[in-house]
Write a protein that holds these residues in place. Structure first.
Motif, PDB file in Angstrom:
ATOM      1  N   MET A   1       0.819  -1.197   0.000  1.00  0.00           N
ATOM      2  CA  MET A   1       0.000   0.000   0.000  1.00  0.00           C
ATOM      3  C   MET A   1       0.864   1.262   0.000  1.00  0.00           C
ATOM      4  SD  MET A   1      -3.279   0.914   2.227  1.00  0.00           S
ATOM      5  CE  MET A   1      -3.154   2.319   3.281  1.00  0.00           C
ATOM      6  N   TYR A   2       2.005   1.197   0.693  1.00  0.00           N
ATOM      7  CA  TYR A   2       2.859   2.387   0.757  1.00  0.00           C
ATOM      8  C   TYR A   2       3.320   2.793  -0.629  1.00  0.00           C
ATOM      9  CZ  TYR A   2       6.917   5.352   1.462  1.00  0.00           C
ATOM     10  OH  TYR A   2       7.817   6.381   1.377  1.00  0.00           O
TER      11      TYR A   2
ATOM     12  N   ARG B   1       2.093   2.272  -3.544  1.00  0.00           N
ATOM     13  CA  ARG B   1       1.067   2.656  -4.511  1.00  0.00           C
ATOM     14  C   ARG B   1       0.288   3.904  -4.120  1.00  0.00           C
ATOM     15  NH1 ARG B   1      -1.820  -2.776  -4.915  1.00  0.00           N
ATOM     16  NH2 ARG B   1       0.003  -3.755  -4.059  1.00  0.00           N
ATOM     17  N   PHE B   2       0.298   4.266  -2.845  1.00  0.00           N
ATOM     18  CA  PHE B   2      -0.570   5.373  -2.417  1.00  0.00           C
ATOM     19  C   PHE B   2       0.115   6.317  -1.436  1.00  0.00           C
ATOM     20  CE2 PHE B   2      -4.000   6.913   0.444  1.00  0.00           C
ATOM     21  CZ  PHE B   2      -4.649   7.733  -0.468  1.00  0.00           C
ATOM     22  N   LEU B   3       0.584   5.786  -0.338  1.00  0.00           N
ATOM     23  CA  LEU B   3       1.123   6.635   0.732  1.00  0.00           C
ATOM     24  C   LEU B   3       2.441   7.309   0.350  1.00  0.00           C
ATOM     25  CD1 LEU B   3       0.278   4.429   3.829  1.00  0.00           C
ATOM     26  CD2 LEU B   3      -0.971   6.409   2.964  1.00  0.00           C
ATOM     27  N   LYS B   4       3.254   6.639  -0.459  1.00  0.00           N
ATOM     28  CA  LYS B   4       4.537   7.230  -0.876  1.00  0.00           C
ATOM     29  C   LYS B   4       4.292   8.539  -1.633  1.00  0.00           C
ATOM     30  CE  LYS B   4       8.788   6.016  -3.405  1.00  0.00           C
ATOM     31  NZ  LYS B   4       9.788   6.378  -2.416  1.00  0.00           N
ATOM     32  N   ARG B   5       3.268   8.560  -2.483  1.00  0.00           N
ATOM     33  CA  ARG B   5       2.951   9.777  -3.251  1.00  0.00           C
ATOM     34  C   ARG B   5       2.515  10.901  -2.321  1.00  0.00           C
ATOM     35  NH1 ARG B   5       4.040  13.281  -6.664  1.00  0.00           N
ATOM     36  NH2 ARG B   5       2.323  14.282  -7.726  1.00  0.00           N
ATOM     37  N   ILE B   6       1.682  10.597  -1.342  1.00  0.00           N
ATOM     38  CA  ILE B   6       1.246  11.613  -0.369  1.00  0.00           C
ATOM     39  C   ILE B   6       2.451  12.148   0.401  1.00  0.00           C
ATOM     40  CG2 ILE B   6      -0.099  11.992   1.741  1.00  0.00           C
ATOM     41  CD1 ILE B   6      -2.135   9.959   0.598  1.00  0.00           C
ATOM     42  N   PHE B   7       3.307  11.244   0.856  1.00  0.00           N
ATOM     43  CA  PHE B   7       4.517  11.631   1.579  1.00  0.00           C
ATOM     44  C   PHE B   7       5.387  12.536   0.712  1.00  0.00           C
ATOM     45  CE2 PHE B   7       9.007  10.656   2.641  1.00  0.00           C
ATOM     46  CZ  PHE B   7       9.033  11.122   3.949  1.00  0.00           C
ATOM     47  N   ASP B   8       5.613  12.143  -0.546  1.00  0.00           N
ATOM     48  CA  ASP B   8       6.439  12.928  -1.466  1.00  0.00           C
ATOM     49  C   ASP B   8       5.895  14.341  -1.661  1.00  0.00           C
ATOM     50  OD1 ASP B   8       8.322  10.945  -1.977  1.00  0.00           O
ATOM     51  OD2 ASP B   8       7.375  10.274  -3.828  1.00  0.00           O
ATOM     52  N   VAL B   9       4.594  14.450  -1.937  1.00  0.00           N
ATOM     53  CA  VAL B   9       3.993  15.761  -2.210  1.00  0.00           C
ATOM     54  C   VAL B   9       4.047  16.645  -0.963  1.00  0.00           C
ATOM     55  CG1 VAL B   9       1.844  16.951  -2.791  1.00  0.00           C
ATOM     56  CG2 VAL B   9       2.556  14.954  -4.109  1.00  0.00           C
ATOM     57  N   CYS B  10       3.754  16.075   0.194  1.00  0.00           N
ATOM     58  CA  CYS B  10       3.778  16.872   1.434  1.00  0.00           C
ATOM     59  C   CYS B  10       5.182  17.369   1.749  1.00  0.00           C
ATOM     60  CB  CYS B  10       3.224  16.050   2.600  1.00  0.00           C
ATOM     61  SG  CYS B  10       1.453  15.750   2.501  1.00  0.00           S
ATOM     62  N   VAL B  11       6.159  16.476   1.695  1.00  0.00           N
ATOM     63  CA  VAL B  11       7.539  16.860   2.037  1.00  0.00           C
ATOM     64  C   VAL B  11       8.103  17.820   0.988  1.00  0.00           C
ATOM     65  CG1 VAL B  11       9.901  16.027   2.372  1.00  0.00           C
ATOM     66  CG2 VAL B  11       7.983  14.803   3.405  1.00  0.00           C
TER      67      VAL B  11
ATOM     68  N   VAL C   1      22.961  -0.694 -10.235  1.00  0.00           N
ATOM     69  CA  VAL C   1      21.766  -1.490 -10.529  1.00  0.00           C
ATOM     70  C   VAL C   1      21.467  -2.449  -9.380  1.00  0.00           C
ATOM     71  CG1 VAL C   1      20.824  -3.244 -12.090  1.00  0.00           C
ATOM     72  CG2 VAL C   1      21.953  -1.231 -13.012  1.00  0.00           C
ATOM     73  N   GLY C   2      22.502  -2.968  -8.748  1.00  0.00           N
ATOM     74  CA  GLY C   2      22.295  -3.837  -7.587  1.00  0.00           C
ATOM     75  C   GLY C   2      21.594  -3.097  -6.451  1.00  0.00           C
ATOM     76  N   TYR C   3      22.026  -1.876  -6.180  1.00  0.00           N
ATOM     77  CA  TYR C   3      21.366  -1.073  -5.147  1.00  0.00           C
ATOM     78  C   TYR C   3      19.943  -0.702  -5.567  1.00  0.00           C
ATOM     79  CZ  TYR C   3      25.776  -0.527  -2.621  1.00  0.00           C
ATOM     80  OH  TYR C   3      26.930  -0.747  -1.914  1.00  0.00           O
ATOM     81  N   ASP C   4      19.752  -0.404  -6.855  1.00  0.00           N
ATOM     82  CA  ASP C   4      18.415  -0.070  -7.356  1.00  0.00           C
ATOM     83  C   ASP C   4      17.469  -1.259  -7.207  1.00  0.00           C
ATOM     84  OD1 ASP C   4      19.464   2.403  -8.019  1.00  0.00           O
ATOM     85  OD2 ASP C   4      19.671   1.930 -10.149  1.00  0.00           O
ATOM     86  N   LYS C   5      17.965  -2.446  -7.514  1.00  0.00           N
ATOM     87  CA  LYS C   5      17.162  -3.667  -7.363  1.00  0.00           C
ATOM     88  C   LYS C   5      16.823  -3.883  -5.891  1.00  0.00           C
ATOM     89  CE  LYS C   5      17.179  -8.632  -8.084  1.00  0.00           C
ATOM     90  NZ  LYS C   5      17.975  -9.818  -8.371  1.00  0.00           N
ATOM     91  N   GLU C   6      17.813  -3.729  -5.033  1.00  0.00           N
ATOM     92  CA  GLU C   6      17.579  -3.896  -3.596  1.00  0.00           C
ATOM     93  C   GLU C   6      16.508  -2.930  -3.119  1.00  0.00           C
ATOM     94  OE1 GLU C   6      19.944  -3.341   0.662  1.00  0.00           O
ATOM     95  OE2 GLU C   6      21.120  -3.489  -1.185  1.00  0.00           O
ATOM     96  N   TYR C   7      16.586  -1.682  -3.577  1.00  0.00           N
ATOM     97  CA  TYR C   7      15.578  -0.694  -3.180  1.00  0.00           C
ATOM     98  C   TYR C   7      14.188  -1.117  -3.661  1.00  0.00           C
ATOM     99  CZ  TYR C   7      12.779   3.439  -2.734  1.00  0.00           C
ATOM    100  OH  TYR C   7      11.749   4.298  -2.398  1.00  0.00           O
TER     101      TYR C   7
ATOM    102  N   SER D   1       9.874   0.604   1.248  1.00  0.00           N
ATOM    103  CA  SER D   1       8.984   0.789   2.394  1.00  0.00           C
ATOM    104  C   SER D   1       9.175   2.206   2.932  1.00  0.00           C
ATOM    105  CB  SER D   1       9.293  -0.224   3.507  1.00  0.00           C
ATOM    106  OG  SER D   1      10.533   0.083   4.131  1.00  0.00           O
ATOM    107  N   PHE D   2       8.240   2.629   3.739  1.00  0.00           N
ATOM    108  CA  PHE D   2       8.336   3.941   4.374  1.00  0.00           C
ATOM    109  C   PHE D   2       9.611   4.032   5.212  1.00  0.00           C
ATOM    110  CE2 PHE D   2       7.367   6.612   8.136  1.00  0.00           C
ATOM    111  CZ  PHE D   2       7.257   7.831   7.493  1.00  0.00           C
ATOM    112  N   TRP D   3       9.904   2.969   5.948  1.00  0.00           N
ATOM    113  CA  TRP D   3      11.064   2.990   6.846  1.00  0.00           C
ATOM    114  C   TRP D   3      12.372   3.032   6.062  1.00  0.00           C
ATOM    115  CZ3 TRP D   3       9.434   4.779  11.040  1.00  0.00           C
ATOM    116  CH2 TRP D   3       8.173   4.446  11.505  1.00  0.00           C
ATOM    117  N   LEU D   4      12.424   2.327   4.942  1.00  0.00           N
ATOM    118  CA  LEU D   4      13.618   2.388   4.108  1.00  0.00           C
ATOM    119  C   LEU D   4      13.778   3.790   3.520  1.00  0.00           C
ATOM    120  CD1 LEU D   4      16.070   1.053   2.802  1.00  0.00           C
ATOM    121  CD2 LEU D   4      14.562   0.264   0.958  1.00  0.00           C
ATOM    122  N   ASP D   5      12.675   4.400   3.074  1.00  0.00           N
ATOM    123  CA  ASP D   5      12.747   5.764   2.556  1.00  0.00           C
ATOM    124  C   ASP D   5      13.260   6.732   3.625  1.00  0.00           C
ATOM    125  OD1 ASP D   5      11.908   4.954   0.071  1.00  0.00           O
ATOM    126  OD2 ASP D   5      10.016   6.053   0.096  1.00  0.00           O
ATOM    127  N   LEU D   6      12.753   6.612   4.841  1.00  0.00           N
ATOM    128  CA  LEU D   6      13.240   7.484   5.930  1.00  0.00           C
ATOM    129  C   LEU D   6      14.723   7.261   6.199  1.00  0.00           C
ATOM    130  CD1 LEU D   6      10.447   7.602   8.664  1.00  0.00           C
ATOM    131  CD2 LEU D   6      11.146   9.402   7.081  1.00  0.00           C
TER     132      LEU D   6
END
Length: 188
Positions: A1-2, A4-14, A155-161, A166-171
């Motif tokens: 869910m993060y 597809r939906f919450l990440k966009r809200i977080f991005d726009v707010c920040v 590319v290895g780091y991009d794949k891992e990401y 997740s929200f916690w990984l983004d933080l």
């Protein structure tokens, strides 16, 4: 869910908050760029985004007008303006990408968007699924020393990401970016 939906809200707010907070700095940088040579304030460059789509990234212009579009690893010999040297050292040249975040072209966190000529990098990202993520202003590879890193490692780091998104990984990546901002970039 993060993702597809919450990440966009977080991005726009920040990004919106950051634009309001940093607008005086951005105005000063824009004025200094314009005063130095009278050229465009913004640098626009085609980049590859989510699902291998194209978009235009915005940055403050740090090089003379008419400079060729190159990946940062190949730009060491390119002349940089006086204000350009400063905004690159301080990473202020990246601030206009907050508009890309609000537009939905980019996220705060994700793989850095390559330029179209980085065909091999784009193909590897597509193959491992990393291109399904919106590109980011910062990402896992950036906090681990992105510039001059072999493309296979990026590319290895991009794949891992992409696999661990997740929200916690983004933080964690956002807070991991703060010390990176104090280091001098390899190209300035």
């Amino acid at each position: 869910m993060y993702d597809r939906f919450l990440k966009r809200i977080f991005d726009v707010c920040v990004a919106s908050f950051a634009l309001v907070l940093l607008s005086p700095v951005m105005i000063i940088v824009a004025i200094l760029i314009k005063l130095e040579d009278g050229g465009d304030v913004l640098f626009r460059q085609a980049r590859i985004g989510k699902d291998s789509g194209h978009f235009t990234v915005f940055k403050f212009r740090s090089m003379p007008m008419g400079t060729a579009n190159l990946p940062s690893a190949l730009a060491a010999d390119v002349k940089v303006t006086r204000i350009g040297r400063f905004i690159r050292r301080t990473n202020l040249d990246e601030l206009p990408q907050l508009f890309n975040v609000i537009r939905g072209d980019m996220s705060l966190v994700g793989p850095r968007p390559p330029i179209p000529s980085q065909v091999e990098l784009c193909a590897m990202r597509k193959q491992n699924g990393a291109d399904r993520c919106l590109p980011g202003i910062t990402g896992l590879a950036q906090i681990r020393g992105y510039d001059y890193m072999p493309e296979t490692e990026k590319v290895g780091y991009d794949k891992e990401y992409a696999e661990r998104l997740s929200f916690w990984l983004d933080l964690k990546i956002i807070f991991g970016t703060l010390p990176v901002l104090t280091r001098k970039p390899p190209v300035y």
